[in-house]
Design a protein around this motif. Structure first.
Motif, PDB file in Angstrom:
ATOM      1  N   LEU A  84       0.765  -1.655   0.124  1.00  0.00           N
ATOM      2  CA  LEU A  84      -0.371   0.195   0.017  1.00  0.00           C
ATOM      3  C   LEU A  84       1.139   1.561  -0.235  1.00  0.00           C
ATOM      4  N   ASN A  85       0.491   1.942  -0.012  1.00  0.00           N
ATOM      5  CA  ASN A  85       1.178   2.900  -0.180  1.00  0.00           C
ATOM      6  C   ASN A  85       1.304   4.203   1.136  1.00  0.00           C
ATOM      7  N   ARG A  86       2.650   5.269   1.448  1.00  0.00           N
ATOM      8  CA  ARG A  86       3.223   5.497   2.682  1.00  0.00           C
ATOM      9  C   ARG A  86       1.690   5.909   3.589  1.00  0.00           C
ATOM     10  N   TYR A  87       0.943   5.924   3.061  1.00  0.00           N
ATOM     11  CA  TYR A  87      -0.201   6.719   4.144  1.00  0.00           C
ATOM     12  C   TYR A  87      -1.439   6.105   4.758  1.00  0.00           C
ATOM     13  N   THR A 126       5.587  -0.749   0.429  1.00  0.00           N
ATOM     14  CA  THR A 126       4.712   0.721  -0.709  1.00  0.00           C
ATOM     15  C   THR A 126       5.542   0.480  -1.562  1.00  0.00           C
ATOM     16  N   THR A 127       6.132  -0.286  -2.039  1.00  0.00           N
ATOM     17  CA  THR A 127       6.484  -0.657  -3.726  1.00  0.00           C
ATOM     18  C   THR A 127       6.587  -1.967  -4.035  1.00  0.00           C
ATOM     19  N   VAL A 128       6.601  -2.301  -4.832  1.00  0.00           N
ATOM     20  CA  VAL A 128       6.640  -4.139  -5.517  1.00  0.00           C
ATOM     21  C   VAL A 128       8.013  -4.713  -5.323  1.00  0.00           C
ATOM     22  N   GLN A 129       8.572  -3.717  -5.879  1.00  0.00           N
ATOM     23  CA  GLN A 129      10.415  -4.691  -5.158  1.00  0.00           C
ATOM     24  C   GLN A 129      10.383  -4.859  -3.397  1.00  0.00           C
ATOM     25  N   PHE A 179      -2.883   2.812  -8.170  1.00  0.00           N
ATOM     26  CA  PHE A 179      -3.057   4.012  -7.046  1.00  0.00           C
ATOM     27  C   PHE A 179      -1.839   4.245  -6.442  1.00  0.00           C
ATOM     28  N   HIS A 180      -1.703   3.192  -5.723  1.00  0.00           N
ATOM     29  CA  HIS A 180      -0.636   3.425  -4.482  1.00  0.00           C
ATOM     30  C   HIS A 180       1.011   2.639  -5.761  1.00  0.00           C
ATOM     31  N   MET A 181       1.097   2.225  -6.853  1.00  0.00           N
ATOM     32  CA  MET A 181       2.615   2.980  -7.608  1.00  0.00           C
ATOM     33  C   MET A 181       1.959   3.815  -7.776  1.00  0.00           C
ATOM     34  N   ASN A 182       1.087   4.551  -8.423  1.00  0.00           N
ATOM     35  CA  ASN A 182       1.763   6.309  -8.640  1.00  0.00           C
ATOM     36  C   ASN A 182       2.341   7.048  -8.017  1.00  0.00           C
ATOM     37  N   ILE A 183       2.010   6.683  -6.472  1.00  0.00           N
ATOM     38  CA  ILE A 183       2.605   7.177  -5.438  1.00  0.00           C
ATOM     39  C   ILE A 183       3.757   7.291  -5.096  1.00  0.00           C
ATOM     40  N   GLU A 184       4.165   5.939  -5.228  1.00  0.00           N
ATOM     41  CA  GLU A 184       5.520   5.467  -4.742  1.00  0.00           C
ATOM     42  C   GLU A 184       6.288   4.477  -5.514  1.00  0.00           C
ATOM     43  N   GLU A 185       5.646   4.569  -7.022  1.00  0.00           N
ATOM     44  CA  GLU A 185       6.938   3.662  -7.403  1.00  0.00           C
ATOM     45  C   GLU A 185       7.369   5.241  -8.618  1.00  0.00           C
ATOM     46  N   PRO A 186       8.750   5.741  -8.743  1.00  0.00           N
ATOM     47  CA  PRO A 186       8.935   5.933 -10.097  1.00  0.00           C
ATOM     48  C   PRO A 186       8.961   5.880 -10.902  1.00  0.00           C
TER      49      PRO A 186
END
Length: 272
Positions: free
Chosen positions: A156-159, A165-168, A189-196
């Protein structure tokens, strides 16, 4: 080729959350079939809300599969999670997830662990929290094996969590814990926040990705935000992804329109 799915929430306490259809399972199945979805994903308040025989009949009538079943009501409704300092709460959390596995498994679908992973902090150290989470993924994944389905774990995202918080990070957790019957949910949605770089994250996740939540950057249906779906579709082709892309999005501007927008985006980019 990936398959399409759409979410249905049966949890009043989750009202306002990112689920396309609400409350009426038969009506949602009829709409899903009409729009051309392959499957539905159900978010139930608990196992008592699901009559397996009735759902099997409903799926058959509408030529749908069950893509997955969420466990989030364990947190939203019952305030249970897997890394709570109280061992009684942790046990009850695992029992709740087992009950969802026992409900979804006979229908050929995995259970998803997202919000029930909890957070570390205060009375639980980071190391202890990760240890409990990893042990739970091993135990519950092994339990799901009897139905020939995996357990699905969602970074999930950091919030929403301070675990993965990332796939890795999710891949590393599964590897380090030795969770051999668990896969990751990649939520756009979560990836859009956390993944570059979302396509790069998908390629790096490779065979560990077992479910995808199809949604745009703003939690609206795919195509109503700023995500570029063409490179995401290319990344999924590169990893030979053939499981579900399930619409977990706000019912914007309404449920039917949100589902229609999603299936149009799915057909344009992913149904190749």
């Amino acid at each position: 080729m990936p398959l399409s799915s759409v979410t249905i929430s049966l949890v009043p306490e989750a009202r306002g959350g990112p689920f396309v259809f609400w409350d009426d399972l038969p009506a949602a199945c009829a709409a899903a079939q009409q729009l051309g979805f392959d499957a539905i994903e159900i978010f139930p308040p608990g196992p008592e809300a699901i009559d397996v025989a009735a759902v099997r009949q409903l799926l058959g009538e509408h030529q749908l599969q069950l893509a997955a079943m969420g466990t989030g009501a364990g947190w939203v409704k019952h305030r249970l999670h897997l890394t709570h300092a109280d061992p009684t709460i942790r046990t009850r959390a695992k029992d709740f997830i087992r009950s969802i596995i026992d409900t979804a498994g006979p229908l050929g679908a995995p259970a998803i662990i997202g919000s029930m992973q909890g957070r570390w902090g205060e009375d639980v150290s980071r190391e202890q929290g990760f240890a409990w989470l990893g042990e739970a993924l091993v135990e519950l994944g092994s339990y799901a094996r009897q139905y020939n389905v995996p357990l699905i774990y969602e970074p999930l995202n950091r919030y929403e969590t301070n675990y993965c918080t990332t796939v890795q990070q999710g891949v590393a957790l599964l590897q380090q814990a030795g969770a051999t019957n668990a896969l990751l949910l990649a939520d756009l949605f979560h990836m859009n926040i956390e993944e570059p770089d979302l396509p790069a994250a998908i390629r790096a996740g490779g065979g560990y990705i077992g479910h995808i939540h199809l949604v745009d950057s703003n939690r609206r249906p795919a195509g109503l935000g700023h995500l570029d779906f063409a490179p995401l579709a290319a990344a999924l082709r590169d990893i030979n992804y053939s499981r579900f892309l399930s619409a977990e999005a706000l019912p914007y501007p309404d449920s039917y329109a949100a589902a229609q927008q999603t299936i149009e985006t799915f057909n344009k980019f992913f149904k190749l």
